[in-house]
Design an enzyme around this catalytic site. Sequence first.
Site, PDB file in Angstrom:
ATOM      1  N   HIS A 136      -7.908   9.568  -1.742  1.00 17.34           N
ATOM      2  CA  HIS A 136      -7.313   9.560  -0.577  1.00 17.34           C
ATOM      3  C   HIS A 136      -7.944  10.284   0.398  1.00 17.34           C
ATOM      4  CE1 HIS A 136      -2.816   9.190   1.203  1.00 17.34           C
ATOM      5  NE2 HIS A 136      -3.821   8.902   2.152  1.00 17.34           N
ATOM      6  N   LYS A 170      -3.038   6.067  -4.238  1.00 17.02           N
ATOM      7  CA  LYS A 170      -4.161   6.650  -3.925  1.00 17.02           C
ATOM      8  C   LYS A 170      -3.924   8.104  -4.689  1.00 17.02           C
ATOM      9  CE  LYS A 170      -3.931   4.738   0.460  1.00 17.02           C
ATOM     10  NZ  LYS A 170      -2.619   4.608   0.735  1.00 17.02           N
ATOM     11  N   ASP A 173       0.842  -1.097  -0.086  1.00 19.46           N
ATOM     12  CA  ASP A 173      -0.039   0.093   0.075  1.00 19.46           C
ATOM     13  C   ASP A 173       0.981   1.265  -0.004  1.00 19.46           C
ATOM     14  OD1 ASP A 173      -2.940   1.078   0.904  1.00 19.46           O
ATOM     15  OD2 ASP A 173      -1.274   2.274   1.669  1.00 19.46           O
ATOM     16  N   TYR A 233       2.943   9.965  -0.600  1.00 19.96           N
ATOM     17  CA  TYR A 233       3.802   9.251   0.440  1.00 19.96           C
ATOM     18  C   TYR A 233       5.125   9.595  -0.272  1.00 19.96           C
ATOM     19  CZ  TYR A 233       0.001   6.555   2.520  1.00 19.96           C
ATOM     20  OH  TYR A 233      -1.136   5.892   3.313  1.00 19.96           O
TER      21      TYR A 233
END
Length: 292
Positions: free
Chosen positions: A116, A82, A48, A53
């Site tokens: 997200h 996401k 994930d 990120y």
Amino acid sequence: MSIASECIQLSSGYSMPLIGIGTYKIHGKETIYEVIDESLKVGFKSIDTAAVYRNEEEIGDALKELLPKYNLRREDIFVTTKLAPSENGDPEGIQRSVLKSLKSLGLSYIDLYLIHWPGAARIPENSQQNKDLRACTWEKLVELHNQGLIRSIGVSNYTVDHLKQLLNNYYGVKPAVNQVECHPHYRQEELIKFCNAEGIHIQAYSSLGTSTNTNLLKDPVINIIASEINISPARLLLKWALQQGIGVIPKAVKKEHIRDNINLNFIIDAKQMKILSSLPQIKYAWDPKNVY
């Protein structure tokens, strides 16, 4: 059957492992490589990540080298990423984001792509625009799904109200997953009941609390039950979710933690589950309830 091979059949028709590795706040080419190396070694098949990120490229580079090492093919692993809130409601930005994620991850398709956050960046949470932008985002994701770039589409941090709005017009493709904060301190019972009725799989994040708040892992009740079963509090918290059919994506960098996070072939008995599911409720991560 090993917990590593347990899957949930999504409404999209695809299978998703119930347990995956989370990569939030994990950065650096070498660190990401070591985390994915150990994860694949012990049996994890799901990863994930997210655009925000900023580690998709490192994950892609690691997979390129490590899939052959473990004799795995692309179809043996499940990759989730996401959409950043900054792209909510912008069809061109969404298209660019999906193509960028595919390129960074070195993939021809994404297994699961999530919105997200229910709000759009730079717009107040209480703005009615958020509702329209979400609908626009979903319409575009359905188009990309129909093109085969994304196998399953879903959401993250959606409340029952957000989901009800989406289900009023989902452009022919229902959300397959809702990824939310969920643990014994924040059980989301109403949301879980709603999602189960609608065939939307609940996947938990912050199963162990957050990196800045360790209250969950230190909870005396959780520690007593963990010692009764002779396991760590972390393993107890992950199993609490899995026994209810809730997916988990624990994040870890240390090898022993990665191994522990998948070593979940034990049972929490009904009495212990009841105690865990009766603890006072505290939310640790961001709250989407204020997003219109």
